[in-house]
Every structure is written in C-alpha cells, then in structure tokens.
Design an enzyme around this catalytic site. Structure first.
Site, short mmCIF file in Angstrom:
data_model
loop_
_atom_site.label_atom_id
_atom_site.label_comp_id
_atom_site.label_asym_id
_atom_site.label_seq_id
_atom_site.Cartn_x
_atom_site.Cartn_y
_atom_site.Cartn_z
N GLU A 75 0.85 -1.19 0.00
CA GLU A 75 0.00 0.00 0.00
C GLU A 75 0.89 1.24 0.00
O GLU A 75 1.96 1.26 0.62
CB GLU A 75 -0.87 -0.02 1.27
CG GLU A 75 -1.71 1.22 1.49
CD GLU A 75 -2.34 1.23 2.88
OE1 GLU A 75 -3.49 1.66 3.01
OE2 GLU A 75 -1.67 0.79 3.85
N ASN A 126 -7.15 6.02 -1.75
CA ASN A 126 -6.05 5.10 -1.49
C ASN A 126 -6.29 3.92 -2.43
O ASN A 126 -7.19 3.12 -2.22
CB ASN A 126 -6.09 4.66 -0.02
CG ASN A 126 -4.85 3.89 0.39
OD1 ASN A 126 -4.16 3.32 -0.44
ND2 ASN A 126 -4.60 3.84 1.69
N LYS A 147 -9.59 1.67 -2.00
CA LYS A 147 -9.77 1.12 -0.66
C LYS A 147 -11.15 1.45 -0.09
O LYS A 147 -11.54 2.62 0.00
CB LYS A 147 -8.67 1.67 0.25
CG LYS A 147 -8.62 1.08 1.65
CD LYS A 147 -7.40 1.62 2.36
CE LYS A 147 -7.22 1.08 3.75
NZ LYS A 147 -5.98 1.59 4.38
N GLU A 165 -6.07 8.79 7.81
CA GLU A 165 -6.43 8.38 6.45
C GLU A 165 -7.71 9.06 5.97
O GLU A 165 -7.84 9.38 4.79
CB GLU A 165 -6.58 6.86 6.38
CG GLU A 165 -5.26 6.14 6.24
CD GLU A 165 -5.44 4.70 5.80
OE1 GLU A 165 -5.99 4.47 4.71
OE2 GLU A 165 -5.03 3.81 6.56
N CYS A 204 -4.67 -3.00 3.02
CA CYS A 204 -4.45 -2.80 4.45
C CYS A 204 -5.66 -3.14 5.31
O CYS A 204 -5.96 -4.30 5.52
CB CYS A 204 -3.98 -1.36 4.70
SG CYS A 204 -3.09 -1.18 6.27
N ASN A 213 0.43 -1.24 5.20
CA ASN A 213 1.40 -0.57 6.07
C ASN A 213 0.84 -0.70 7.48
O ASN A 213 -0.23 -0.14 7.77
CB ASN A 213 1.51 0.93 5.76
CG ASN A 213 2.19 1.25 4.45
OD1 ASN A 213 3.20 1.93 4.42
ND2 ASN A 213 1.64 0.78 3.34
#
Length: 312
Positions: free
Chosen positions: A47, A109, A126, A144, A170, A195
């Site tokens: 990611e 993302n 994502k 995020e 993730c 991550n």
C-alpha cells in the site's frame, strides 16, 4: 490440465519522506526483477508503495498534491511499467490517487493491476478507510480519512490470463466482507498491500499480537473463501514509526506457504496450485450446495429478537 500461477509478494523496507519518487521506483523495479528471475508471473507491492505513509501527519495544503499520482503511469513511474513488459510479469501496486470528477478533486487510497504487457488491467479503491480526520491525543490513529475518501468501485475482480484476481488494501484485510465479496465475484487470488505499525499507543499490552493479528484474518479469509492470497507490506523504521512487515502468501487451506523474514526489501515467491481451490471447496465450502443466503434472514426473523438480559 493443472493450473498454476507463481505469485510474488514484494515487501519493501521503509520509504522515507526524504526519498525521491525516482529512487523508490528504482527499488520497485529491482524487486520486480528479482521476482521475475525466481519465476513469478504476478507480483504485489505494498500500500502507498511510492511514498512514505503520509497519513501519520497533518500536512499543509501545499505539501499534499506532491504525494498523490494524477496519472498512472506517469513520467516517473513509467519505468516500472516498462520493466513489467520487458520481464513479462504483471504486478499490483498501491498508491495515492488524485482524480478530477465533474470539476472536483477526489482522493483515494488505490491499487492498480498491471498485466505482463505493461498495460493497466484494473483498479481498486480502498473501501475500509480507517482512522480519523483530526489527530487524537494518546493514540496511534492515522489520518487516512483526512486524505482519502472511501472507494467507489466496490470489490471488482479482474481476469489475468485466465485467473480471476481481486485486490485489497491494508484495513480491508481485517474485514470478512472483503474476502466474501471477492469470492462471490469469482476471485481465485487476492493481492493485498499494507502498512501496519508495530505498536499501538492505545493498546501497548497487545503489541506481541500484532503479527498474529496481521496474518489471522488473511488465513481465515483464504480458508473460508478458498482463495490464494499474496500480501506485501512496508517494513522497518519509516520516518520514526516501526512497521511490522510479515509479507506472505497464503493458500486456500489457510496455511502460510511463504513469508518474508526481514524488515527490508525482500521478495517471497510461491507457485500457487489453483486446482487446490476446487479441492478445498469440495471438502468444506461448496457454496452452491451448502450456502443458504436466501434463508439467513428468515432464520433470524423466526428466532425473534434476543431476550432482554436481566442482571442477577
């Protein structure tokens, strides 16, 4: 005829904020070359593979745009796509995406799937975006939601030379819906980039479980949905934050078939037996035979609401 697909999880060590995009892309090309030399046909990168994990900070508007990709490939990332074509290997890579929709900037993302011809095969955004928009004192909560909106593409599945490929990023890997939606859409292989911090300030007593909880949902998701999973992490000390690594390839039996051992750039490769999927389905998860989606709601309705709890 037996079906096989050789997978590679291309873990990277830390990508520091001071690193240039060109230097990072060169590292990714080297990993792709290692994967191809080991016989891999499809690789996955972490990611946000092109940058540090920048949601750990509050950034000024002038700093933000430089961390996103307005196009993939762009002038700096093109060498990675060229390497895929030269080596005859596909890959999936996580990155920060900035797009214009109806005159409005949108940020995701994202993960791109690229074929062995160096051409884009699909994109995922994502869905399970964690964290918050503002810092929370005393926690490791990332920001995020400050920098990304939830994905708007659902859980698409793409054809890769006759193999059905799904993508996830993730926090997606911790949710059973991710694997079930991909499975129901016909996925055979799921590629994941992540991550993950080694320590959570709000739960230091659980630090020893970080790697266990990293692998647990992927192993369960692979087993319950008869999937192969290849997952690539960023690892090591990135801009002061320790990341766990643990990149792996998981079989539909739920077993970890291969796992990274370092906290640096490392490639793990496994020749995945795609026929093992059907064997696992026949043993326990023949959805067509045993699954009853139309009846689950009726069963709950007939059971009625749970009885009120009365404290003794």
């Amino acid at each position: 005829m037996a079906r096989w697909l050789t997978l590679a999880a291309c873990q990277t060590g830390p990508v520091q904020r001071a690193s240039t995009r060109a230097h990072t892309v060169a590292r990714l090309v080297a990993l792709l070359e290692q994967a191809a030399s080991a016989g891999a046909e499809l690789a996955v990168f972490p990611e946000l593979a092109l940058t540090t994990f920048f949601p750990r900070w509050v950034l000024q508007p002038a700093e933000i745009d430089a961390l996103y990709e307005a196009e993939m490939p762009g002038p700096v990332t093109q060498p990675l796509y060229d390497a895929a074509r030269r080596l005859g290997i596909g890959f999936a890579i996580g990155f920060a995406e900035r797009v214009m929709v109806d005159g409005k900037v949108r940020r995701f993302n994202s993960m791109e799937l690229v074929g062995p011809d160096g051409q884009r095969s699909g994109r995922y955004r994502k869905m399970h975006v964690p964290g918050s928009t503002e810092p929370e004192a005393g926690t490791t909560v990332h920001l995020e939601r400050r920098y990304f909106e939830p994905g708007d593409l659902g859980f698409p599945v793409f054809d890769y030379g006759g193999t059905r490929i799904g993508l996830a990023l993730c926090n997606d890997r911790r949710w059973p819906e991710t694997y079930r939606m991909l499975c129901l859409a016909g996925a055979e292989v799921v590629l994941i980039g992540y991550n993950t911090p080694q320590m959570l300030s709000e739960a230091p007593a659980l630090a020893h479980l970080r790697m266990f909880h990293n692998h647990l949902p992927m192993q369960a998701g692979a087993y319950q949905n008869t999937l192969w999973i290849a997952a690539a992490a960023k690892a090591g000390l990135e801009d002061g934050q320790a990341l766990i690594g643990g990149s792996c390839i998981v079989a539909p039996t739920g077993e970890i078939a291969a796992q990274a051992l370092s906290l640096d750039d490392e490639v793990v490769v496994h020749r995945a037996d795609l026929d093992l999927i059907a064997a696992c389905q026949a043993v326990n998860f023949d959805f067509a035979r045993y699954r009853r989606p139309n009846d689950y709601g009726l069963i709950v309705e007939r059971a009625g609401p749970p009885a009120a709890f009365t404290s003794p």
